[in-house]
Design a protein around this motif. Structure first.
Motif, PDB file in Angstrom:
ATOM      1  N   ALA A  83       0.830  -1.189   0.000  1.00 13.27           N
ATOM      2  CA  ALA A  83       0.000   0.000   0.000  1.00 13.27           C
ATOM      3  C   ALA A  83       0.873   1.251   0.000  1.00 13.27           C
ATOM      4  O   ALA A  83       0.619   2.190  -0.748  1.00 13.27           O
ATOM      5  N   GLU A  84       1.885   1.234   0.830  1.00 12.48           N
ATOM      6  CA  GLU A  84       2.781   2.388   0.900  1.00 12.48           C
ATOM      7  C   GLU A  84       3.484   2.610  -0.441  1.00 12.48           C
ATOM      8  O   GLU A  84       3.615   3.736  -0.904  1.00 12.48           O
ATOM      9  N   LYS A 140      -1.197   4.324  -1.337  1.00 10.36           N
ATOM     10  CA  LYS A 140      -2.588   4.143  -0.928  1.00 10.36           C
ATOM     11  C   LYS A 140      -2.669   3.719   0.530  1.00 10.36           C
ATOM     12  O   LYS A 140      -1.754   3.112   1.085  1.00 10.36           O
ATOM     13  N   ASP A 141      -3.793   4.030   1.138  1.00 13.88           N
ATOM     14  CA  ASP A 141      -4.081   3.541   2.471  1.00 13.88           C
ATOM     15  C   ASP A 141      -4.406   2.049   2.350  1.00 13.88           C
ATOM     16  O   ASP A 141      -5.073   1.648   1.389  1.00 13.88           O
ATOM     17  N   PRO A 142      -3.973   1.220   3.296  1.00  7.50           N
ATOM     18  CA  PRO A 142      -4.272  -0.210   3.211  1.00  7.50           C
ATOM     19  C   PRO A 142      -5.770  -0.520   3.104  1.00  7.50           C
ATOM     20  O   PRO A 142      -6.148  -1.514   2.487  1.00  7.50           O
ATOM     21  N   THR A 143      -6.604   0.337   3.663  1.00  9.04           N
ATOM     22  CA  THR A 143      -8.049   0.094   3.592  1.00  9.04           C
ATOM     23  C   THR A 143      -8.595   0.264   2.175  1.00  9.04           C
ATOM     24  O   THR A 143      -9.719  -0.111   1.901  1.00  9.04           O
ATOM     25  N   GLU A 144      -7.786   0.816   1.280  1.00  7.78           N
ATOM     26  CA  GLU A 144      -8.178   0.968  -0.121  1.00  7.78           C
ATOM     27  C   GLU A 144      -7.641  -0.166  -0.997  1.00  7.78           C
ATOM     28  O   GLU A 144      -7.838  -0.162  -2.204  1.00  7.78           O
ATOM     29  N   ILE A 151      -5.575  -9.149   6.611  1.00  7.73           N
ATOM     30  CA  ILE A 151      -6.520  -8.663   7.627  1.00  7.73           C
ATOM     31  C   ILE A 151      -5.807  -7.692   8.572  1.00  7.73           C
ATOM     32  O   ILE A 151      -6.326  -6.620   8.876  1.00  7.73           O
ATOM     33  N   ALA A 152      -4.616  -8.071   9.030  1.00 11.39           N
ATOM     34  CA  ALA A 152      -3.860  -7.220   9.954  1.00 11.39           C
ATOM     35  C   ALA A 152      -3.514  -5.876   9.323  1.00 11.39           C
ATOM     36  O   ALA A 152      -3.493  -4.859  10.013  1.00 11.39           O
ATOM     37  N   ALA A 161     -13.229 -13.548   9.365  1.00 11.78           N
ATOM     38  CA  ALA A 161     -12.733 -12.176   9.292  1.00 11.78           C
ATOM     39  C   ALA A 161     -12.398 -11.725   7.864  1.00 11.78           C
ATOM     40  O   ALA A 161     -12.091 -10.559   7.655  1.00 11.78           O
ATOM     41  N   VAL A 162     -12.494 -12.632   6.883  1.00  2.56           N
ATOM     42  CA  VAL A 162     -12.176 -12.236   5.512  1.00  2.56           C
ATOM     43  C   VAL A 162     -13.318 -11.422   4.924  1.00  2.56           C
ATOM     44  O   VAL A 162     -14.470 -11.526   5.360  1.00  2.56           O
ATOM     45  N   THR A 163     -12.993 -10.601   3.940  1.00  4.29           N
ATOM     46  CA  THR A 163     -14.007  -9.797   3.260  1.00  4.29           C
ATOM     47  C   THR A 163     -14.899 -10.679   2.422  1.00  4.29           C
ATOM     48  O   THR A 163     -16.120 -10.487   2.371  1.00  4.29           O
ATOM     49  N   ALA A 164     -14.300 -11.652   1.744  1.00  2.00           N
ATOM     50  CA  ALA A 164     -15.055 -12.580   0.900  1.00  2.00           C
ATOM     51  C   ALA A 164     -14.229 -13.836   0.690  1.00  2.00           C
ATOM     52  O   ALA A 164     -13.008 -13.838   0.864  1.00  2.00           O
ATOM     53  N   GLU A 165     -14.919 -14.904   0.310  1.00  2.00           N
ATOM     54  CA  GLU A 165     -14.256 -16.150  -0.053  1.00  2.00           C
ATOM     55  C   GLU A 165     -14.734 -16.531  -1.440  1.00  2.00           C
ATOM     56  O   GLU A 165     -15.938 -16.555  -1.702  1.00  2.00           O
ATOM     57  N   MET A 166     -13.807 -16.784  -2.341  1.00  2.00           N
ATOM     58  CA  MET A 166     -14.123 -17.129  -3.715  1.00  2.00           C
ATOM     59  C   MET A 166     -13.638 -18.545  -3.999  1.00  2.00           C
ATOM     60  O   MET A 166     -12.621 -18.973  -3.459  1.00  2.00           O
ATOM     61  N   LYS A 167     -14.351 -19.250  -4.843  1.00  2.00           N
ATOM     62  CA  LYS A 167     -13.932 -20.601  -5.219  1.00  2.00           C
ATOM     63  C   LYS A 167     -12.747 -20.571  -6.168  1.00  2.00           C
ATOM     64  O   LYS A 167     -11.948 -21.493  -6.205  1.00  2.00           O
TER      65      LYS A 167
END
Length: 68
Positions: A1-2, A6-10, A25-26, A47-53
């Motif tokens: 990100a750095e 960008k901010d890591p949240t982006e 996640i961290a 805690a993941v945003t999404a899980e994809m196959k």
């Protein structure tokens, strides 16, 4: 990100390993888990945003998220 200014949240983190998912996640990134050979423990999976196959599903997910 750095590195990209960008901010890591982006940022979107796409990972197949438990350690990679935990790092995403961290860092605060949107973390997508794509299962491979090692299963993700339930306490990490929740805690993941999404899980994809597969990686093929990620573009559709991005397009859907960007349309919100």
């Amino acid at each position: 990100a750095e590195f990209i200014g960008k901010d890591p949240t982006e940022c979107l983190v796409i990972e197949d390993s438990p350690n990679g998912v935990l790092a995403g996640i961290a860092a605060g990134g949107h973390t997508i888990y794509v299962p491979d050979k090692i299963d993700l423990p339930d306490e990490v999976r929740c805690a993941v945003t999404a899980e994809m196959k597969s990686l093929d599903e990620i573009i559709e997910w991005i397009e859907k998220e960007n349309s919100k």
